[in-house]
Design an enzyme around this catalytic site. Structure first.
Site, PDB file in Angstrom:
ATOM      1  N   LYS A 149       4.761 -43.018 -31.348  1.00 51.97           N
ATOM      2  CA  LYS A 149       3.435 -42.842 -30.694  1.00 51.97           C
ATOM      3  C   LYS A 149       3.345 -41.339 -30.087  1.00 51.97           C
ATOM      4  CE  LYS A 149      -0.086 -44.630 -27.726  1.00 51.97           C
ATOM      5  NZ  LYS A 149      -0.282 -45.586 -26.545  1.00 51.97           N
TER       6      LYS A 149
ATOM      7  N   SER B 190      -3.987 -48.453 -27.723  1.00 47.35           N
ATOM      8  CA  SER B 190      -3.981 -47.203 -28.236  1.00 47.35           C
ATOM      9  C   SER B 190      -2.926 -46.842 -29.057  1.00 47.35           C
ATOM     10  CB  SER B 190      -4.130 -46.285 -27.019  1.00 47.35           C
ATOM     11  OG  SER B 190      -2.886 -46.319 -26.004  1.00 47.35           O
TER      12      SER B 190
ATOM     13  N   SER C 148      -2.238 -51.621 -24.426  1.00 45.76           N
ATOM     14  CA  SER C 148      -1.904 -50.690 -25.609  1.00 45.76           C
ATOM     15  C   SER C 148      -1.052 -51.023 -26.546  1.00 45.76           C
ATOM     16  CB  SER C 148      -1.907 -49.106 -24.991  1.00 45.76           C
ATOM     17  OG  SER C 148      -3.256 -48.625 -24.664  1.00 45.76           O
TER      18      SER C 148
END
Lengths: 401, 401
Positions: free
Chosen positions: B32, B109, B133
């Site tokens: 990420k 996210s 997330s």
């Protein structure tokens, strides 16, 4: 298009030839990217707006009227996103250069139009003014600028922001051009007469920075000399002048939140943090606050019309501050916007016409003086600007770039 | 890089070869874009963040640990802007495809990491979880996902969002890989034992959509069959479960507003309207509201730890809703986020470890089941996932793309 000032919308090259004959024949003008020009997307300063709208089918009324009068469109200029902003910073398209103060902002939201005119790239330019978007860049860039009486110049083909505040305005470098263009947009002959009386709004001068009042003092002194009927007055008969901006903000933001609500919900658009902040309250203003602001607006209009009595004009600084730095922090931008609205709210709230006169200078930085006229007194105001220019404009040579 | 899922950050190609030997040798993982990878800018899902930050000088702890264990970085994945978001829509970089439900959002996210794992592009991927997330995209994409005990896996080299909530998590497609990667990140041996007791949180199931409860009912039935000590309980002994999310939001938003305040003021960054909304309150939460939320958090931790008693786990839907459509309106996004937080706030507020188990299906759409463990019970939770997989995972063949 060569665009050393960064005044035009990046990636666009919008030109339209004007009529062969007409009062503005041979002149070029720039169009704030809030007005429709047939065949082009009206981008409104936000890439997600541009992406979610089709090209305009016809010209906006103001564009068509100027083309018919012989002037040619030279390009579409950068605006603060969806016209929300007063300093002229656009995080998507860049901040147009203020040719009179290159480290400082040009003012907004009609930033690119003011930049292009001040830099001599075009003869004049169209802007819009809901909360100060012509007056502020005119002041910051040292230009003549008109916010007309609300409703006086048709807004057809213009992006709606806040319908009871939206107006079509324009910029020029000198008073002669100011009168030529004004005559076409108003459809009236423009005279050249000093005002019979001037009211100097002491409470408006009272909230301005020393840099502003110092720059305007010699202008006021010359004004008193040429217009004997110049006297001091307080605009706000009770309470503070800042009340006016508070009520303007309530009404204007309620309207623009209504305007943009569905588009924002549909598109989830990207905004700079400055502009996103305008939607923070999400229209949750209590109804009684809106009603109170509407009542204040009616009283404010009566108050001002009464003071002017169809013949006098109100004199005040256009903005209470000089332009801020281009690299200002968000908190500085917000403070500046809040300060500017304190004075631009007056004509916003009352729907009155206002002209910026580029008569003040603070160490080379333009400081605008404003006259607010009675409803419908637009042509008279422009005529006053024409009469005042030879008497009041600084004899210092103004550099163009 | 070929990126049919749109999972990786556009314009980047970040690859780092892992050590020749190690327990993860030969595996590839995605990172990420909130974790530092030496020599690359950590973009955090926002182009203005990327532009205002220098390349990382060293790898984040989690990246370095996985490289040392033999796995190789295959790329940096899209994240919701500065990790604020739970549906996985990024207006700057695009919304990664949910390979298990192509018309629906992947969840966020850690959207790109979940997409890349679910699509079979990498063996596993790093995510982060402050408010849900990792858990949300794991649920929406049908993956195993861990949010560890707060503080259990070092956050060094990770963008700070809300320090008392930020955790490092990861995704895999199957329980075997879930255990292999977990063993490296936790530095512990992972067993394969069913929990001695399960508490089914009836109030958490009670606020879920019928599509969710219907999908999880057969899983719960199988669970009761294999773990006899499964009984119902209410998590919230007084008041509603929604109180938990209210307090989580107060504390998390107070923290992230502190985190980003100076950067926002300096850069005036562009955000989607969804993310800008998170800053609408501008940190103006009254001190007594914050204090009340802190007191609630202490009581909530005691309540949950008491229920679990170092041996039981709490069973609940990971999210109370299925993934929403990719083209959802902003108001639908906001409603979905608000719903999801109602359940993800539990482990967020208590700092407890939570695993998503991809055991539920609603017409082909993944519906995640969650187990929340006691503080420090991360390895045990992963071992439970491993023990449960052959007993509880749907026998329906799951298409990979």
């Amino acid at each position: 298009m060569k665009d050393a000032l960064g005044a035009f919308v990046p990636g666009t090259d919008v030109r339209v030839q004007g009529s062969a004959e007409g009062p503005l024949s041979g002149l070029s003008f720039a169009v704030k990217d809030l007005f429709d020009v047939a065949g082009h997307v009206t981008g409104c300063g936000n890439p997600d707006w541009a992406e979610s709208h089709a090209p305009a089918e016809s010209h906006a009324w103001a564009v068509r009227t100027l083309l018919d009068a012989g002037a040619s469109v030279a390009g579409k200029t950068i605006t603060d996103e969806i016209s929300l902003g007063l300093v002229g910073i656009n995080r998507h398209h860049g901040t147009p250069v203020n040719p009179r103060a290159r480290d400082l902002v040009p003012g907004g939201s009609s930033s690119g139009s003011a930049s292009a005119v001040a830099g001599g790239v075009v003869d004049f330019a169209l802007g819009t003014d809901s909360g100060g978007s012509v007056r502020t860049p005119a002041s910051f860039c040292g230009l003549y600028g008109l916010r007309p009486t609300h409703g006086r110049i048709p807004v057809e083909g213009l992006m709606t922001q806040a319908p009871s505040f939206d107006t079509v305005g324009y910029f020029t470098r000198d008073a002669g051009m100011f009168a030529r263009v004004g005559s076409v947009l108003l459809g009236e002959t423009i005279g050249e007469d000093l005002p019979p009386g001037i009211l100097v709004a002491t409470d408006c001068f009272g909230i301005a920075d020393a840099a502003v009042t110092d720059a305007l003092r010699p202008v006021l002194d010359r004004l008193r000399a040429v217009v004997p009927e110049t006297r001091d007055c307080r605009l706000a008969d009770d309470g503070a002048i800042a009340d006016w901006s508070r009520h303007q903000l309530v009404l204007q933001s309620t309207e623009f939140q209504d305007t943009f609500r569905d588009w924002i919900d549909r598109v989830n658009p990207r905004f700079s943090s400055e502009v996103a902040g305008a939607f923070a309250s999400d229209g949750t203003v209590p109804a009684e606050v809106v009603e109170s602001a509407k009542a204040f607006r009616i009283a404010a209009r009566e108050r001002l019309e009464g003071l002017l009595d169809g013949k006098r004009v109100l004199c005040l600084p256009t903005a209470p501050i000089p332009p801020i730095r281009r690299d200002a922090r968000l908190s500085e931008i917000r403070r500046a916007v809040s300060r500017v609205i304190d004075l631009t709210a007056i004509a916003g709230l009352t729907g009155s016409p206002q002209v910026n006169l580029p008569f003040g200078w603070a160490g080379g930085i333009p400081i605008g003086l404003s006259l607010i006229g009675w409803h419908g007194g637009d042509a008279a105001l422009i005529g006053m600007a024409k009469a005042m220019e030879p008497l009041l404009r600084s004899k210092v040579a103004l550099p163009l770039c």
